[in-house]
Design an enzyme around this catalytic site. Structure first.
Site, short mmCIF file in Angstrom:
data_model
loop_
_atom_site.label_atom_id
_atom_site.label_comp_id
_atom_site.label_asym_id
_atom_site.label_seq_id
_atom_site.Cartn_x
_atom_site.Cartn_y
_atom_site.Cartn_z
N ASP A 1 0.81 -1.23 0.00
CA ASP A 1 0.00 0.00 0.00
C ASP A 1 0.84 1.28 0.00
O ASP A 1 0.44 2.30 0.56
CB ASP A 1 -0.96 0.02 1.21
N LYS B 1 1.75 2.11 -5.16
CA LYS B 1 2.25 1.54 -6.43
C LYS B 1 1.29 1.83 -7.58
O LYS B 1 1.71 2.14 -8.69
CB LYS B 1 2.43 0.01 -6.28
N GLY C 1 -4.62 -4.31 -3.75
CA GLY C 1 -5.62 -3.27 -4.04
C GLY C 1 -4.85 -2.03 -4.44
O GLY C 1 -4.19 -1.43 -3.61
N HIS C 2 -4.87 -1.70 -5.71
CA HIS C 2 -4.09 -0.57 -6.22
C HIS C 2 -5.01 0.57 -6.64
O HIS C 2 -5.85 0.40 -7.53
CB HIS C 2 -3.22 -1.03 -7.41
N GLN D 1 1.91 -6.13 -3.24
CA GLN D 1 2.38 -6.26 -1.86
C GLN D 1 3.66 -5.44 -1.64
O GLN D 1 3.89 -4.48 -2.37
CB GLN D 1 2.60 -7.74 -1.48
P1 GDP Z 1 -0.83 0.34 -3.54
O1 GDP Z 1 -1.42 -0.94 -3.05
O2 GDP Z 1 0.65 0.41 -3.30
O3 GDP Z 1 -1.18 0.65 -4.96
O4 GDP Z 1 -1.46 1.49 -2.64
P2 GDP Z 1 -3.02 1.66 -2.23
O5 GDP Z 1 -3.76 2.14 -3.41
O6 GDP Z 1 -3.51 0.44 -1.54
O7 GDP Z 1 -2.91 2.78 -1.13
C1 GDP Z 1 -2.30 4.00 -1.39
C2 GDP Z 1 -3.30 5.13 -1.09
O8 GDP Z 1 -2.59 6.34 -1.06
C3 GDP Z 1 -4.36 5.31 -2.15
O9 GDP Z 1 -5.55 5.71 -1.53
C4 GDP Z 1 -3.81 6.43 -3.04
O10 GDP Z 1 -4.82 7.16 -3.69
C5 GDP Z 1 -3.12 7.26 -2.01
N1 GDP Z 1 -1.95 8.03 -2.45
C6 GDP Z 1 -0.95 7.69 -3.31
N2 GDP Z 1 0.01 8.63 -3.33
C7 GDP Z 1 -0.39 9.59 -2.46
C8 GDP Z 1 0.20 10.82 -2.00
O11 GDP Z 1 1.30 11.20 -2.38
N3 GDP Z 1 -0.51 11.54 -1.08
C9 GDP Z 1 -1.71 11.13 -0.61
N4 GDP Z 1 -2.32 11.90 0.28
N5 GDP Z 1 -2.28 9.99 -1.01
C10 GDP Z 1 -1.63 9.23 -1.90
P1 IMO Z 2 -0.93 -4.20 -2.25
O1 IMO Z 2 -0.50 -4.74 -3.60
C1 IMO Z 2 -0.96 -4.65 2.08
C2 IMO Z 2 -1.07 -8.76 3.65
C3 IMO Z 2 -2.34 -9.19 4.37
C4 IMO Z 2 -1.74 -10.16 5.39
C5 IMO Z 2 -0.62 -10.83 4.60
C6 IMO Z 2 -1.00 -12.18 4.02
O2 IMO Z 2 -2.23 -3.49 -2.28
O3 IMO Z 2 0.18 -3.43 -1.62
P2 IMO Z 2 -2.56 -12.88 1.97
O4 IMO Z 2 -4.01 -12.64 1.71
O5 IMO Z 2 -1.64 -12.35 0.94
O6 IMO Z 2 -2.27 -14.33 2.29
O7 IMO Z 2 -2.26 -12.08 3.34
O8 IMO Z 2 -0.29 -9.94 3.56
N1 IMO Z 2 -1.27 -8.22 2.29
C7 IMO Z 2 -1.18 -6.93 1.96
N2 IMO Z 2 -0.99 -5.83 2.72
N3 IMO Z 2 -1.06 -4.52 0.75
C8 IMO Z 2 -1.22 -5.60 -0.05
O9 IMO Z 2 -1.20 -5.53 -1.38
C9 IMO Z 2 -1.33 -6.87 0.56
N4 IMO Z 2 -1.52 -8.13 0.09
C10 IMO Z 2 -1.46 -8.94 1.15
O10 IMO Z 2 -2.99 -8.11 4.98
O11 IMO Z 2 -1.15 -9.44 6.44
MG MG Z 3 -2.95 -1.61 -1.80
#
Ligand code: GDP
Ligand code: IMO
Ligand code: MG
Length: 427
Positions: free
Chosen positions: A13, A16, A40-41, A223
């Site tokens: 998270d 990416k 979840g991206h 991840q």
């Molecule tokens: P990912 O799994 O690495 O793609 O990240 P997620 O989407 O799960 O979580 C990242 C969150 O941060 C999302 O809600 C994005 O919209 C938000 N985000 C990304 N870059 C920035 C930033 O520079 N500032 C803020 N405030 N939010 C950001």
């Molecule tokens: P993105 O791509 C954050 C975590 C789960 C749990 C552990 C194992 O959005 O960054 P699993 O279901 O993979 O067997 O769970 O890994 N986990 C993540 N945490 N971002 C993710 O993906 C994750 N994918 C798995 O919360 O702790």
């Molecule tokens: Mg994510």
């Protein structure tokens, strides 16, 4: 031509999705190489806000091929829902391709994931419940079903029959759960096969052609490094490799072809699920970060655990992945802090260590050693070049770079595409 791997440097998270969407503009292909719909991206662009779980984050550029690589485990129901939802939003999915070698998440994987978590009780991993661990276990145990195995109904029927019997024995005898019905699973997956067939192909050949033609390729990590099965906080990890090395295995691109490895770092730390997190803040500051940044899981909605930037993790991650660039995201979240802290070591049993230990118990009991820097108390989300950033924010960035051993080439100060300070072009 360049091949760029985009890697989560912490516990996932990191942002990416935003960065891959940004880089995809200049990419001929974006390839997801690991994980499944546990990811979840989030992408926010002029088309709206999108939460992608399996479809690569390059999908918003119709000329960019989006490939779901062999290293991904696919829940076909979730993938079809995602495709439908993108189409409903006017997004063209005609340039989506699925590796014929990718494994499928079957109904028993989801059941075993949830039943295993129940059995673990208080030491549960906190998985996403998407069947990821059992699907990768079956892949390695040679008991998996790949996308190419469901296209031919006869072949699928015999593969399913040979596997379902033992899965049902485990479900009923070991877990006291109900057995799965052969015809229900067969019919359900046959209908998925029919809809997914046009997307399923030999993507390794496609990628070879692209490389020969000198195209730009972005490898989209899922991840984060600390969730890697080998190097993460085992056993509180996922079941595939989010590392740069995993990008080769999960796409079929050899290591000599990867030119750049980009580490995505959040300006602080978050983690969702169980397991050690040395810099976790269980106080008002942690809660402040969670609320300000809306740190709730994109896939499961769970509250993310929040804490200060951990440079022990950062340095370890740089070394494991060989980052050629870092990207710092969510700097704006810290804008109102009086002071910011960076963890520079762990105190374990009276000794200070600067490396990430393998032992989960040592990590659980360790005390982080912090360095404190003054905050900048200025809104950064409107900054568009490094010089626009307040002095103390630049000082924080410089110190992080020194500690993790890698320069930041993009600073992200908001979730939108344009809220990015590009110091050096990645592609
Ligand atoms: P990912 O799994 O690495 O793609 O990240 P997620 O989407 O799960 O979580 C990242 C969150 O941060 C999302 O809600 C994005 O919209 C938000 N985000 C990304 N870059 C920035 C930033 O520079 N500032 C803020 N405030 N939010 C950001
Ligand atoms: P993105 O791509 C954050 C975590 C789960 C749990 C552990 C194992 O959005 O960054 P699993 O279901 O993979 O067997 O769970 O890994 N986990 C993540 N945490 N971002 C993710 O993906 C994750 N994918 C798995 O919360 O702790
Ligand atoms: Mg994510």
């Amino acid at each position: 031509m360049s091949v760029v791997a985009v890697i989560g440097a912490q516990w996932g998270d990191e942002g990416k999705g935003k960065i891959v969407d940004l880089l995809a503009e200049k990419a001929d292909a974006v390839i997801r190489f690991s994980g499944g719909d546990n990811a979840g991206h989030t992408v926010i662009n002029p088309g709206g806000e999108f939460k992608l779980h399996i479809v690569p984050s390059g999908i918003f550029y119709p000329r960019t091929a989006c490939i779901i690589g062999n290293g991904v485990v696919i829940n076909p129901r979730v993938l079809l829902e995602e495709i439908d939802s993108l189409k409903a939003n006017g997004i063209d999915t005609g340039n989506l391709h699925i590796s014929d070698r990718a494994h499928l998440i079957m109904p028993w994987h989801i059941l075993f994931d949830r039943l295993d978590e129940e059995k673990r009780g208080t030491s549960a991993i906190g998985t996403t419940g998407k069947g990821i661990g059992p699907a990768f276990s079956d892949k390695t145990a040679r008991k998996g079903i790949r996308t190419c195995d469901i296209i031919d109904a006869g072949m699928f029927r015999s593969r399913l029959a040979s596997l379902l019997e033992s899965k049902n024995e485990m479900l009923t005898r070991l877990y006291n759960a109900a057995a799965l019905d052969f015809n229900t699973v067969f019919n359900e997956y046959s209908s998925y096969a029919e809809r997914l067939a046009p997307y399923i192909k030999d993507t390794t050949a496609m990628i070879s052609d692209l490389l020969e033609r000198g195209g730009n390729i972005v490898l989209e990590g899922a991840q984060g490094t600390m969730l890697d099965t080998d190097f993460g906080s085992y056993p509180f990890v996922t079941s595939s490799s989010p590392l740069a090395a995993g990008a080769c295995m999960g796409s079929g691109i050899n290591p000599r072809r990867i030119d750049r490895v980009v580490g995505i770092f959040k300006a602080y730390t978050t983690r969702v699920g169980g397991g050690p997190m040395p810099t976790e803040l269980k106080d008002k500051v942690g809660e402040y970060i969670r609320q300000r940044a809306h740190e709730y899981g994109t896939t499961t909605g769970r509250a993310r655990r929040c804490g200060w930037f951990d440079a022990v993790v950062g340095r370890y991650s740089t070394n494991l992945n060989g980052f050629t660039s870092g990207i710092l995201t969510r700097l704006d979240v810290l804008d109102e802090m009086d002071a910011v802290k960076i963890c520079i070591g762990y105190k374990i049993g009276g000794k200070t260590v600067e490396h990430f230990p393998a032992d989960a118990a040592a990590l659980d009991s360790c005390t982080p050693v912090y360095e404190e820097l003054p905050g900048w108390k200025t809104c950064t989300s409107g900054a568009r070049k490094a010089g626009d950033l307040p002095r103390n924010a630049r000082r924080y960035i410089r110190r992080l770079e020194e500690l993790i051993g890698c320069r930041f080439h993009v600073i992200s100060i908001g979730p939108r595409r344009d809220q990015s300070i590009v110091i050096k072009n990645i592609i």
